[in-house]
Write a protein that holds these residues in place. Structure first.
Motif, PDB file in Angstrom:
ATOM      1  N   LEU A   1       0.799  -1.227   0.000  1.00 39.44           N
ATOM      2  CA  LEU A   1       0.000   0.000   0.000  1.00 39.44           C
ATOM      3  C   LEU A   1       0.832   1.279   0.000  1.00 39.44           C
ATOM      4  CD1 LEU A   1      -2.919  -1.014   2.404  1.00 39.44           C
ATOM      5  CD2 LEU A   1      -2.823  -1.124  -0.095  1.00 39.44           C
ATOM      6  N   THR A   2       2.077   1.225   0.442  1.00 37.52           N
ATOM      7  CA  THR A   2       2.900   2.446   0.447  1.00 37.52           C
ATOM      8  C   THR A   2       3.388   2.824  -0.950  1.00 37.52           C
ATOM      9  OG1 THR A   2       4.810   1.099   1.128  1.00 37.52           O
ATOM     10  CG2 THR A   2       3.656   2.321   2.856  1.00 37.52           C
ATOM     11  N   LYS A   3       3.035   2.034  -1.951  1.00 35.58           N
ATOM     12  CA  LYS A   3       3.347   2.403  -3.340  1.00 35.58           C
ATOM     13  C   LYS A   3       2.402   3.504  -3.835  1.00 35.58           C
ATOM     14  CE  LYS A   3       4.959  -2.280  -4.370  1.00 35.58           C
ATOM     15  NZ  LYS A   3       4.655  -3.559  -5.059  1.00 35.58           N
ATOM     16  N   ILE A   4       1.308   3.710  -3.107  1.00 31.52           N
ATOM     17  CA  ILE A   4       0.332   4.736  -3.486  1.00 31.52           C
ATOM     18  C   ILE A   4       0.808   6.097  -2.964  1.00 31.52           C
ATOM     19  CG2 ILE A   4      -2.081   5.454  -3.261  1.00 31.52           C
ATOM     20  CD1 ILE A   4      -2.666   2.492  -2.510  1.00 31.52           C
ATOM     21  N   LYS A   5       0.645   7.147  -3.769  1.00 32.96           N
ATOM     22  CA  LYS A   5       1.036   8.497  -3.348  1.00 32.96           C
ATOM     23  C   LYS A   5       0.312   8.891  -2.070  1.00 32.96           C
ATOM     24  CE  LYS A   5       1.887  10.440  -7.955  1.00 32.96           C
ATOM     25  NZ  LYS A   5       1.324  11.348  -8.985  1.00 32.96           N
ATOM     26  N   GLY A   6       1.052   9.438  -1.118  1.00 31.55           N
ATOM     27  CA  GLY A   6       0.433   9.939   0.103  1.00 31.55           C
ATOM     28  C   GLY A   6       0.155   8.876   1.146  1.00 31.55           C
ATOM     29  N   ILE A   7       0.457   7.617   0.826  1.00 31.60           N
ATOM     30  CA  ILE A   7       0.247   6.527   1.777  1.00 31.60           C
ATOM     31  C   ILE A   7       1.607   6.094   2.311  1.00 31.60           C
ATOM     32  CG2 ILE A   7      -0.673   4.205   2.154  1.00 31.60           C
ATOM     33  CD1 ILE A   7      -2.826   6.251   1.529  1.00 31.60           C
ATOM     34  N   GLY A   8       1.891   6.478   3.538  1.00 29.87           N
ATOM     35  CA  GLY A   8       3.158   6.103   4.163  1.00 29.87           C
ATOM     36  C   GLY A   8       2.965   4.953   5.131  1.00 29.87           C
ATOM     37  N   ARG A   9       4.037   4.598   5.776  1.00 30.09           N
ATOM     38  CA  ARG A   9       4.018   3.468   6.704  1.00 30.09           C
ATOM     39  C   ARG A   9       2.999   3.690   7.833  1.00 30.09           C
ATOM     40  NH1 ARG A   9       7.671  -0.537   7.014  1.00 30.09           N
ATOM     41  NH2 ARG A   9       7.626  -1.809   8.895  1.00 30.09           N
ATOM     42  N   TRP A  10       2.970   4.910   8.395  1.00 28.59           N
ATOM     43  CA  TRP A  10       2.054   5.213   9.492  1.00 28.59           C
ATOM     44  C   TRP A  10       0.598   5.001   9.064  1.00 28.59           C
ATOM     45  CZ3 TRP A  10      -1.945   8.725   9.907  1.00 28.59           C
ATOM     46  CH2 TRP A  10      -2.475   8.899  11.197  1.00 28.59           C
ATOM     47  N   THR A  11       0.258   5.475   7.862  1.00 27.50           N
ATOM     48  CA  THR A  11      -1.111   5.355   7.368  1.00 27.50           C
ATOM     49  C   THR A  11      -1.537   3.895   7.284  1.00 27.50           C
ATOM     50  OG1 THR A  11      -0.871   7.399   6.098  1.00 27.50           O
ATOM     51  CG2 THR A  11      -2.664   5.932   5.457  1.00 27.50           C
ATOM     52  N   VAL A  12      -0.645   3.049   6.777  1.00 27.70           N
ATOM     53  CA  VAL A  12      -0.984   1.621   6.664  1.00 27.70           C
ATOM     54  C   VAL A  12      -1.069   0.987   8.051  1.00 27.70           C
ATOM     55  CG1 VAL A  12      -0.399  -0.581   5.594  1.00 27.70           C
ATOM     56  CG2 VAL A  12       0.168   1.538   4.416  1.00 27.70           C
ATOM     57  N   GLN A  13      -0.218   1.441   8.967  1.00 30.39           N
ATOM     58  CA  GLN A  13      -0.295   0.906  10.333  1.00 30.39           C
ATOM     59  C   GLN A  13      -1.635   1.235  10.984  1.00 30.39           C
ATOM     60  OE1 GLN A  13       3.394   2.654  11.754  1.00 30.39           O
ATOM     61  NE2 GLN A  13       4.354   0.638  11.863  1.00 30.39           N
ATOM     62  N   MET A  14      -2.188   2.409  10.706  1.00 29.31           N
ATOM     63  CA  MET A  14      -3.516   2.744  11.232  1.00 29.31           C
ATOM     64  C   MET A  14      -4.581   1.810  10.639  1.00 29.31           C
ATOM     65  SD  MET A  14      -2.932   5.094  13.426  1.00 29.31           S
ATOM     66  CE  MET A  14      -1.295   4.366  13.635  1.00 29.31           C
ATOM     67  N   LEU A  15      -4.410   1.462   9.360  1.00 24.29           N
ATOM     68  CA  LEU A  15      -5.315   0.501   8.732  1.00 24.29           C
ATOM     69  C   LEU A  15      -5.187  -0.868   9.401  1.00 24.29           C
ATOM     70  CD1 LEU A  15      -7.166   0.068   6.034  1.00 24.29           C
ATOM     71  CD2 LEU A  15      -5.119  -1.065   5.175  1.00 24.29           C
ATOM     72  N   LEU A  16      -3.964  -1.266   9.681  1.00 23.29           N
ATOM     73  CA  LEU A  16      -3.730  -2.558  10.335  1.00 23.29           C
ATOM     74  C   LEU A  16      -4.385  -2.595  11.714  1.00 23.29           C
ATOM     75  CD1 LEU A  16       0.043  -3.087   9.448  1.00 23.29           C
ATOM     76  CD2 LEU A  16      -1.877  -4.398   8.535  1.00 23.29           C
ATOM     77  N   ILE A  17      -4.312  -1.484  12.431  1.00 25.46           N
ATOM     78  CA  ILE A  17      -4.862  -1.432  13.792  1.00 25.46           C
ATOM     79  C   ILE A  17      -6.384  -1.342  13.774  1.00 25.46           C
ATOM     80  CG2 ILE A  17      -5.060   0.020  15.866  1.00 25.46           C
ATOM     81  CD1 ILE A  17      -2.086   0.733  15.490  1.00 25.46           C
ATOM     82  N   PHE A  18      -6.909  -0.361  13.032  1.00 26.70           N
ATOM     83  CA  PHE A  18      -8.328  -0.030  13.157  1.00 26.70           C
ATOM     84  C   PHE A  18      -9.242  -0.747  12.163  1.00 26.70           C
ATOM     85  CE2 PHE A  18      -6.223   3.743  15.020  1.00 26.70           C
ATOM     86  CZ  PHE A  18      -6.824   3.721  16.262  1.00 26.70           C
TER      87      PHE A  18
END
Length: 205
Positions: A129-146
């Motif tokens: 998912l971090t291959k998408i513009k504006g999606i960094g590691r933190w953003t994906v981690q929030m997806l993983l959590i919530f």
């Protein structure tokens, strides 16, 4: 997680880390399950993009205005068909408009669904998912959590997590990533629950 799982997790954290344990006792029962996000991958990631670098209050207002643009439900085609000026009017910055539309384009060209991501390990999901513009590691981690309900996620770059650690461990300054990871070793395999308590610790006077 159910209530029994949370009880097992919090007991393990209290045994492994007495300083965090004191915060767990102050905060009380973990209610992370009540904060789970709804919707599909597009909705979850669009929400995260909108919330980046904004206060929760401001981001929530913008996000609700954004959702109101799509009374029949948000989808990738609808986002791409929305004029940039309309997105600006609901509060999205020019940069975030680029990010949201790039996300929508990626969804159309074959981004995995949440169901397809579910069996993958955390790091594979982050790399996908971090291959998408504006999606960094933190953003994906929030997806993983919530959204994907992963138990062992430690967002080392999260300001709330770092501030919580600084407060609990009485550090002179915010810890760097290496320090967060070192302290967080004790929280495995319940780093997600530890992170939730660190966020809540900032609400204690």
């Amino acid at each position: 997680m159910n209530k029994l799982d949370y009880a097992i997790a919090t007991q393990a954290l209290k045994s492994a880390d007495p300083k965090l344990g004191a915060i767990i006792d102050q905060v009380g029962v973990c209610t992370l399950d009540q904060a789970q996000h709804l919707g599909g991958l597009l909705d979850s990631l669009a929400r995260s993009i909108i919330y980046q670098q904004l206060s929760t209050k401001s981001a929530t207002a913008i996000y609700h205005r954004f959702l109101q643009l799509y009374p029949s439900g948000m989808n990738a085609e609808a986002i791409l068909d929305t004029p940039d000026e309309i997105l600006r009017q609901v509060g999205l910055s020019r940069q975030k408009i680029i990010y949201v539309k790039d996300l929508a384009q990626n969804v159309l060209t074959g981004l995995p669904t949440l169901e397809e991501l579910q069996p993958l390990d955390d790091e594979t999901i982050i790399q996908t998912l971090t291959k998408i513009k504006g999606i960094g590691r933190w953003t994906v981690q929030m997806l993983l959590i919530f959204r994907l309900h992963r138990w062992d996620v430690l967002p080392v770059d999260d300001l709330g997590v770092r501030s919580g650690i600084r407060r609990i461990y009485e550090l002179d300054e915010l810890p760097d990533r290496k320090t967060v990871m070192k302290i967080g070793q004790a929280w495995k395999p319940y780093s997600t629950i530890a992170s939730w308590y660190l966020w809540r610790s900032l609400e204690i006077s």
